[in-house]
Design an enzyme around this catalytic site. Structure first.
Site, mmCIF file in Angstrom:
data_model
loop_
_atom_site.group_PDB
_atom_site.id
_atom_site.type_symbol
_atom_site.label_atom_id
_atom_site.label_comp_id
_atom_site.label_asym_id
_atom_site.label_seq_id
_atom_site.Cartn_x
_atom_site.Cartn_y
_atom_site.Cartn_z
ATOM 1 N N TYR A 159 68.692 49.106 34.773
ATOM 2 C CA TYR A 159 68.701 49.916 33.544
ATOM 3 C C TYR A 159 69.245 51.307 33.853
ATOM 4 O O TYR A 159 70.167 51.807 33.202
ATOM 5 C CB TYR A 159 67.279 49.991 32.985
ATOM 6 C CG TYR A 159 67.089 50.971 31.857
ATOM 7 C CD1 TYR A 159 67.688 50.765 30.623
ATOM 8 C CD2 TYR A 159 66.285 52.104 32.016
ATOM 9 C CE1 TYR A 159 67.500 51.663 29.577
ATOM 10 C CE2 TYR A 159 66.091 53.005 30.973
ATOM 11 C CZ TYR A 159 66.696 52.780 29.754
ATOM 12 O OH TYR A 159 66.512 53.667 28.728
ATOM 13 N N CYS A 161 70.974 52.229 36.352
ATOM 14 C CA CYS A 161 72.361 52.158 36.821
ATOM 15 C C CYS A 161 73.320 51.982 35.659
ATOM 16 O O CYS A 161 74.394 52.591 35.630
ATOM 17 C CB CYS A 161 72.520 50.964 37.751
ATOM 18 S SG CYS A 161 72.561 51.431 39.440
ATOM 19 N N PHE A 212 47.169 50.642 26.838
ATOM 20 C CA PHE A 212 45.850 51.294 26.877
ATOM 21 C C PHE A 212 45.193 51.269 25.495
ATOM 22 O O PHE A 212 43.988 51.040 25.365
ATOM 23 C CB PHE A 212 45.977 52.732 27.408
ATOM 24 C CG PHE A 212 46.300 52.811 28.894
ATOM 25 C CD1 PHE A 212 46.261 51.681 29.703
ATOM 26 C CD2 PHE A 212 46.634 54.030 29.497
ATOM 27 C CE1 PHE A 212 46.551 51.749 31.066
ATOM 28 C CE2 PHE A 212 46.923 54.116 30.863
ATOM 29 C CZ PHE A 212 46.892 52.974 31.640
ATOM 30 N N GLN A 230 48.970 56.063 40.402
ATOM 31 C CA GLN A 230 49.084 57.374 41.068
ATOM 32 C C GLN A 230 50.410 58.085 40.798
ATOM 33 O O GLN A 230 50.618 59.213 41.230
ATOM 34 C CB GLN A 230 48.879 57.216 42.588
ATOM 35 C CG GLN A 230 47.445 56.832 42.961
ATOM 36 C CD GLN A 230 46.411 57.737 42.277
ATOM 37 O OE1 GLN A 230 46.404 58.950 42.489
ATOM 38 N NE2 GLN A 230 45.548 57.152 41.442
ATOM 39 N N ARG A 233 53.723 61.128 35.107
ATOM 40 C CA ARG A 233 54.603 61.180 33.942
ATOM 41 C C ARG A 233 54.253 62.455 33.176
ATOM 42 O O ARG A 233 53.111 62.919 33.224
ATOM 43 C CB ARG A 233 54.402 59.971 33.001
ATOM 44 C CG ARG A 233 54.791 58.622 33.587
ATOM 45 C CD ARG A 233 56.304 58.487 33.775
ATOM 46 N NE ARG A 233 56.674 57.142 34.189
ATOM 47 C CZ ARG A 233 56.774 56.751 35.459
ATOM 48 N NH1 ARG A 233 56.532 57.604 36.455
ATOM 49 N NH2 ARG A 233 57.143 55.515 35.734
ATOM 50 N N ASP A 315 58.391 57.714 40.898
ATOM 51 C CA ASP A 315 57.192 58.418 41.379
ATOM 52 C C ASP A 315 56.840 59.648 40.552
ATOM 53 O O ASP A 315 55.673 59.943 40.321
ATOM 54 C CB ASP A 315 57.330 58.795 42.862
ATOM 55 C CG ASP A 315 58.602 59.582 43.157
ATOM 56 O OD1 ASP A 315 59.685 59.196 42.670
ATOM 57 O OD2 ASP A 315 58.512 60.591 43.881
ATOM 58 N N ARG A 317 58.612 62.563 37.408
ATOM 59 C CA ARG A 317 59.761 62.955 36.579
ATOM 60 C C ARG A 317 59.479 64.297 35.937
ATOM 61 O O ARG A 317 58.852 64.349 34.884
ATOM 62 C CB ARG A 317 59.946 61.964 35.431
ATOM 63 C CG ARG A 317 60.238 60.556 35.821
ATOM 64 C CD ARG A 317 60.134 59.687 34.582
ATOM 65 N NE ARG A 317 60.550 58.341 34.878
ATOM 66 C CZ ARG A 317 60.331 57.326 34.062
ATOM 67 N NH1 ARG A 317 59.710 57.506 32.913
ATOM 68 N NH2 ARG A 317 60.730 56.133 34.386
HETATM 69 N N1 UDP Z 1 51.605 51.148 33.666
HETATM 70 C C1 UDP Z 1 50.250 50.968 33.923
HETATM 71 N N2 UDP Z 1 49.529 50.134 33.121
HETATM 72 C C2 UDP Z 1 50.074 49.489 32.050
HETATM 73 C C3 UDP Z 1 51.456 49.685 31.777
HETATM 74 C C4 UDP Z 1 52.193 50.525 32.607
HETATM 75 O O1 UDP Z 1 49.690 51.533 34.873
HETATM 76 O O2 UDP Z 1 49.331 48.757 31.360
HETATM 77 C C5 UDP Z 1 52.355 52.127 34.484
HETATM 78 C C6 UDP Z 1 53.769 51.789 34.936
HETATM 79 O O3 UDP Z 1 53.753 51.048 36.131
HETATM 80 C C7 UDP Z 1 54.340 53.174 35.137
HETATM 81 C C8 UDP Z 1 53.682 54.001 34.026
HETATM 82 O O4 UDP Z 1 52.502 53.275 33.662
HETATM 83 O O5 UDP Z 1 53.887 53.711 36.357
HETATM 84 C C9 UDP Z 1 54.525 54.213 32.814
HETATM 85 O O6 UDP Z 1 55.037 52.986 32.417
HETATM 86 P P1 UDP Z 1 55.769 52.745 31.026
HETATM 87 O O7 UDP Z 1 55.906 51.275 30.844
HETATM 88 O O8 UDP Z 1 55.074 53.469 29.935
HETATM 89 O O9 UDP Z 1 57.240 53.343 31.155
HETATM 90 P P2 UDP Z 1 57.986 54.336 32.167
HETATM 91 O O10 UDP Z 1 57.348 55.678 32.025
HETATM 92 O O11 UDP Z 1 57.853 53.792 33.565
HETATM 93 O O12 UDP Z 1 59.386 54.303 31.665
#
Ligand code: UDP
Length: 368
Positions: A159, A161, A212, A230, A233, A315, A317
């Site tokens: 994605y 890339c 969630f 860990q 975001r 890890d 952003r």
């Molecule tokens: N994640 C999680 N539990 C979930 C769904 C996602 O811990 O039920 C994690 C996922 O591995 C990532 C973060 O939450 O570390 C954010 O994932 P999301 O799918 O919202 O999108 P991203 O921010 O990675 O684009």
């Protein structure tokens, strides 16, 4: 302005359409393969909806491009579960099909606002060099930061890339022909109309906020932290994001031409584990009602178990938003607790409406 919004039926698109209609003074053509999220806007003056697919309706889309002042391309598969499940489809839509839009804009000399992703940055330099990204924040700057992807076997990166290649092609056309474009890199926008709840959709794997909320409202599963939750975001409220996007579309003094904009709220950073705790506490404090499922457990699950083989996480952003602030005069307003509260409020209100009309799915476990 006559604005052509491709992918107007998605989460960002519908919020952007709402805002542009509210501002007034524009003729909007909203294109999508689904109008579910746009239903409440379809009779608004100034809006035309066209049910078209950029992959198969090129001729009709070209007619719309011809008469537009600016084309905004939001069409994408933008959900990590899909990058793992269907890497070829993700590449095809996010690069090959979107490139057709670029070509039509070039052919008819139209300005393009192209949605990309903060995923183009990939991993932080700290992570790539084996350092702890918690101690080494590495903010991402649009014009300076190198883009670091994981190995090919982790096909999640297709994605990032595909989006990166599209960005590079836009730059190349500008370099050679002076093509007018602006790129937007969204950093974790959340708010009303994001994704869906798996319990209501009969399954699926949306982004974390929806998972969630599903646990809190339906109690079908614990809140699951992928690899312990860990990673970091920083969540941006959709109204803040849209406020910036509108400035890019308006392009006062043409100062967005050839520019990439990070749109994010770097002050809203937390780990996914912290997000889970905060949502669980906020639900108890503000939204819980009698009959809701009990407070869910928070558990850890491996990335492979949750997504399948080929997943690798980003890890950290942190958006450097200096450009959006200085060039566009933009300033995000919503702090992290407001962002979480307002997004939860949307999900809860929608759920309570369904509950009241007998349309909600049955919670797995009701509290006693
Ligand atoms: N994640 C999680 N539990 C979930 C769904 C996602 O811990 O039920 C994690 C996922 O591995 C990532 C973060 O939450 O570390 C954010 O994932 P999301 O799918 O919202 O999108 P991203 O921010 O990675 O684009």
């Amino acid at each position: 302005m006559n604005i052509l919004l491709l992918g107007a039926g998605g989460f960002i698109g519908v919020n952007l359409t709402e805002r542009l209609l509210k501002d007034g003074g524009h003729q909007l053509t909203a294109v999508d393969i689904s109008k579910d999220k746009l239903e409440h806007l379809l009779n608004a003056p100034g809006l035309n909806y066209a049910h078209l697919d950029i992959s198969s309706d090129e001729a009709k889309i070209e007619e719309l491009v011809k008469v537009a002042d600016v084309v905004v391309d939001l069409v994408a598969f933008a959900n990590p579960a899909l990058y793992v499940e269907d890497p070829v489809g993700v590449y095809d839509l996010n690069f090959t099909q979107n490139l057709k839009v670029v070509d039509q804009c070039r052919k008819h000399d139209k300005r393009l606002v192209q949605f990309s992703t903060c995923e183009v940055y990939g991993l932080t330099a700290a992570k790539a060099f084996g350092l702890d990204s918690k101690e080494n924040p590495c903010p991402f700057n649009e014009d300076e930061t190198p883009l670091i992807m994981g190995p090919i076997k982790n096909h999640r990166w297709i994605y990032a890339c595909a989006k990166q290649l599209l960005e590079r092609v836009l730059h190349a056309y500008r370099y050679r022909d002076g093509f007018r474009y602006s790129i937007i890199r969204p950093f974790n926008f959340v708010g009303p109309r994001i994704d869906y709840l798996p319990s209501e959709a009969g399954g699926g794997n949306p982004r974390v906020f929806s998972h969630f909320m599903d646990s809190l409202l339906y109690g079908t599963k614990p809140m699951q932290l992928v690899d312990g939750g860990q990673v970091f975001r920083a969540y941006t409220y959709i109204d803040d994001a849209v406020d910036c996007i509108v400035r890019v579309i308006e392009n006062k003094n043409d100062n967005c031409d050839g520019e990439i904009f990070n749109i994010g709220q770097p002050e809203n950073e937390l780990t996914i584990a912290e997000l889970a705790e905060r949502m669980r506490d906020m639900f108890d404090e503000h939204f819980r009602q009698e009959g809701d499922p009990p407070r869910p457990e928070i558990v850890s699950i491996s990335g492979e178990e949750f997504y399948g083989a080929g997943y690798e996480d980003c890890d950290r952003r942190i958006a450097d938003v200096t450009k959006a602030k200085t060039l566009l005069g933009w300033q995000p307003q919503y702090g992290i607790d407001q962002v979480i509260f307002k997004t939860m409020e949307y999900f809860v209100e929608e759920y309570r409406k369904k509950q009241a009309s007998g349309m909600a799915a049955i919670p797995a476990v009701a509290s006693v």
